[in-house]
Design a protein around this motif. Structure first.
Motif, PDB file in Angstrom:
ATOM      1  N   ILE A  47       0.829  -1.205   0.000  1.00 44.36           N
ATOM      2  CA  ILE A  47       0.000   0.000   0.000  1.00 44.36           C
ATOM      3  C   ILE A  47       0.860   1.249   0.000  1.00 44.36           C
ATOM      4  O   ILE A  47       0.520   2.264  -0.610  1.00 44.36           O
ATOM      5  N   THR A  48       1.996   1.195   0.680  1.00 46.05           N
ATOM      6  CA  THR A  48       2.912   2.342   0.737  1.00 46.05           C
ATOM      7  C   THR A  48       4.023   2.231  -0.298  1.00 46.05           C
ATOM      8  O   THR A  48       5.050   2.896  -0.196  1.00 46.05           O
ATOM      9  N   ARG A  49       3.838   1.380  -1.309  1.00 40.97           N
ATOM     10  CA  ARG A  49       4.761   1.224  -2.440  1.00 40.97           C
ATOM     11  C   ARG A  49       6.152   0.739  -2.017  1.00 40.97           C
ATOM     12  O   ARG A  49       7.154   1.068  -2.650  1.00 40.97           O
ATOM     13  N   GLU A  50       6.229  -0.038  -0.941  1.00 42.10           N
ATOM     14  CA  GLU A  50       7.514  -0.607  -0.544  1.00 42.10           C
ATOM     15  C   GLU A  50       7.817  -1.894  -1.314  1.00 42.10           C
ATOM     16  O   GLU A  50       8.970  -2.301  -1.409  1.00 42.10           O
ATOM     17  N   ILE A  51       6.774  -2.533  -1.824  1.00 40.49           N
ATOM     18  CA  ILE A  51       6.924  -3.755  -2.598  1.00 40.49           C
ATOM     19  C   ILE A  51       5.855  -3.756  -3.686  1.00 40.49           C
ATOM     20  O   ILE A  51       4.761  -3.202  -3.496  1.00 40.49           O
ATOM     21  N   TYR A  52       6.205  -4.315  -4.858  1.00 41.56           N
ATOM     22  CA  TYR A  52       5.276  -4.365  -5.985  1.00 41.56           C
ATOM     23  C   TYR A  52       5.008  -5.822  -6.359  1.00 41.56           C
ATOM     24  O   TYR A  52       5.875  -6.680  -6.197  1.00 41.56           O
ATOM     25  N   PHE A  53       3.827  -6.067  -6.916  1.00 43.39           N
ATOM     26  CA  PHE A  53       3.497  -7.387  -7.444  1.00 43.39           C
ATOM     27  C   PHE A  53       3.368  -7.225  -8.962  1.00 43.39           C
ATOM     28  O   PHE A  53       2.429  -6.596  -9.451  1.00 43.39           O
ATOM     29  N   VAL A  54       4.311  -7.788  -9.703  1.00 39.20           N
ATOM     30  CA  VAL A  54       4.442  -7.505 -11.131  1.00 39.20           C
ATOM     31  C   VAL A  54       4.108  -8.734 -11.970  1.00 39.20           C
ATOM     32  O   VAL A  54       4.728  -9.788 -11.800  1.00 39.20           O
ATOM     33  N   PRO A  55       3.137  -8.616 -12.899  1.00 37.10           N
ATOM     34  CA  PRO A  55       2.851  -9.738 -13.797  1.00 37.10           C
ATOM     35  C   PRO A  55       4.021  -9.922 -14.762  1.00 37.10           C
ATOM     36  O   PRO A  55       4.484  -8.963 -15.368  1.00 37.10           O
ATOM     37  N   ARG A  56       4.462 -11.145 -14.928  1.00 36.12           N
ATOM     38  CA  ARG A  56       5.578 -11.437 -15.816  1.00 36.12           C
ATOM     39  C   ARG A  56       5.205 -12.532 -16.797  1.00 36.12           C
ATOM     40  O   ARG A  56       4.684 -13.563 -16.405  1.00 36.12           O
ATOM     41  N   ARG A  57       5.467 -12.280 -18.062  1.00 42.95           N
ATOM     42  CA  ARG A  57       5.290 -13.296 -19.084  1.00 42.95           C
ATOM     43  C   ARG A  57       6.668 -13.784 -19.495  1.00 42.95           C
ATOM     44  O   ARG A  57       7.497 -13.011 -19.942  1.00 42.95           O
ATOM     45  N   GLN A  58       6.897 -15.053 -19.348  1.00 45.59           N
ATOM     46  CA  GLN A  58       8.193 -15.617 -19.685  1.00 45.59           C
ATOM     47  C   GLN A  58       8.015 -16.760 -20.678  1.00 45.59           C
ATOM     48  O   GLN A  58       7.179 -17.632 -20.496  1.00 45.59           O
ATOM     49  N   LYS A  59       8.798 -16.722 -21.743  1.00 47.04           N
ATOM     50  CA  LYS A  59       8.697 -17.752 -22.768  1.00 47.04           C
ATOM     51  C   LYS A  59       9.617 -18.912 -22.417  1.00 47.04           C
ATOM     52  O   LYS A  59      10.831 -18.755 -22.346  1.00 47.04           O
ATOM     53  N   ILE A  60       9.027 -20.081 -22.181  1.00 46.72           N
ATOM     54  CA  ILE A  60       9.781 -21.284 -21.837  1.00 46.72           C
ATOM     55  C   ILE A  60       9.392 -22.383 -22.818  1.00 46.72           C
ATOM     56  O   ILE A  60       8.226 -22.744 -22.926  1.00 46.72           O
ATOM     57  N   ASN A  61      10.402 -22.897 -23.555  1.00 48.85           N
ATOM     58  CA  ASN A  61      10.149 -23.942 -24.566  1.00 48.85           C
ATOM     59  C   ASN A  61       9.053 -23.530 -25.542  1.00 48.85           C
ATOM     60  O   ASN A  61       8.130 -24.283 -25.845  1.00 48.85           O
ATOM     61  N   ASN A  62       9.170 -22.271 -26.019  1.00 48.93           N
ATOM     62  CA  ASN A  62       8.234 -21.713 -27.000  1.00 48.93           C
ATOM     63  C   ASN A  62       6.801 -21.579 -26.488  1.00 48.93           C
ATOM     64  O   ASN A  62       5.872 -21.464 -27.270  1.00 48.93           O
ATOM     65  N   GLN A  63       6.636 -21.621 -25.173  1.00 50.22           N
ATOM     66  CA  GLN A  63       5.312 -21.442 -24.584  1.00 50.22           C
ATOM     67  C   GLN A  63       5.378 -20.276 -23.607  1.00 50.22           C
ATOM     68  O   GLN A  63       6.312 -20.148 -22.833  1.00 50.22           O
ATOM     69  N   TRP A  64       4.358 -19.427 -23.660  1.00 51.20           N
ATOM     70  CA  TRP A  64       4.312 -18.296 -22.737  1.00 51.20           C
ATOM     71  C   TRP A  64       3.733 -18.745 -21.398  1.00 51.20           C
ATOM     72  O   TRP A  64       2.631 -19.280 -21.336  1.00 51.20           O
TER      73      TRP A  64
END
Length: 302
Positions: A47-64
């Protein structure tokens, strides 16, 4: 040397707010549990911006593969250091030096911008030192050029990387990284996270809705993942270019447009593709480098 971290407990009311406003849409209960556990363990409050939760898309073996990861800004690491009561000082410098770089399979000495951070603890007689180079951490656009903020403020950005690493090293913090280190963007002076366009295929602030990542659409060819808000409210007779930061923030809030405010730099970045005409009417301009509409108080060129 004590490395104990003060844990944090969230009330049910805080958890509701965090899930609704600070956790990306589409996250699973398991991801929520993991991210909240990291935040509690480190004693950091999203809430006080000390930590963020970030969506990440990572390609592994040609699959997202999609996952949500916790990230801590430099100020979050600094908060941990201060709460330990063991921080005795921190010094960060930047200068140009010759450093070894691998060029076409061969090591050569080339000039590079280096940032060095030294952190002192009260219970240690030697500082914890880290050096990082610009060429290793600079974030770039799809055309290979540095993003706007790495181009305009390279020393500031590189120092954040050095300070994050030195603070983690000095206070034995594991498993989390800063957005500047991971190429995920940067933390503004106001504590908001601006996602880097160079890694938009892997990181996103917008629900994906199951689509494969592709080329960035033009501003009027896609929506921002949020429901339409309805007609633009009347703004009165005040001409664009004469609004204050507070005026702009209030107008964005009235239309439920997500925005990031940096009062120190005097700008607002808005993430919306469905409100193009409205944003242009109050003086925003499209910045392709950060994939955002930006308002700096200046009138848009005709």
């Amino acid at each position: 040397m004590s490395n104990a971290l003060a844990k944090i407990e969230f009330s049910q009311e805080e958890l509701v707010v965090i899930k609704k406003q600070f956790f990306p849409a589409g996250g699973s209960p398991a991801e929520q549990q993991y991210c909240f556990a990291v935040a509690k363990e480190l004693g950091l409050n999203p809430i006080t911006r000390e930590i963020y939760f970030v969506p990440r898309r990572q390609k592994i073996n040609n699959q997202w593969v999609e996952k949500i990861e916790p990230m801590v800004g430099r100020d979050g690491f600094l908060s941990i250091a201060h709460r330990s009561s063991q921080l005795a000082g921190m010094e960060t410098t930047a200068n140009i030096q010759e450093v070894p770089q691998l060029v076409n399979g061969r090591w050569e000495y080339r000039k590079d911008l280096l940032a060095e951070c030294r952190v002192w603890r009260k219970d240690s007689d030697k500082p914890f030192a880290v050096q990082v180079s610009y060429s290793e951490y600079v974030q770039k656009n799809n055309d290979g050029q540095p993003t706007r903020f790495w181009s305009e403020k390279p020393e500031t950005m590189l120092k954040k990387v050095a300070e994050s690493q030195a603070l983690r090293k000095a206070f034995n913090i594991h498993g989390v990284y800063s957005p500047e280190e991971m190429g995920a963007g940067f933390e503004t002076a106001g504590g908001d996270l601006v996602v880097s366009p160079s890694i938009e295929a892997e990181f996103s602030t917008v629900p994906d809705r199951g689509k494969e990542p592709g080329p960035e659409p033009a501003p009027n060819e896609a929506d921002d993942g949020w429901p339409p808000i309805g007609p633009t409210p009347k703004q009165g007779d005040q001409p664009k270019g004469e609004y204050t930061l507070a005026d702009i923030a209030n107008m964005l809030a009235a239309k439920s447009i997500k925005y990031e405010l940096d009062e120190d730099c005097g700008y607002i970045a808005a993430k919306s593709f469905t409100h193009k005409d409205f944003l242009k009417s109050i003086g925003f301009r499209w910045e392709p480098e950060i994939k955002s509409w930006v308002w700096t108080g200046m009138k848009e060129a005709a």
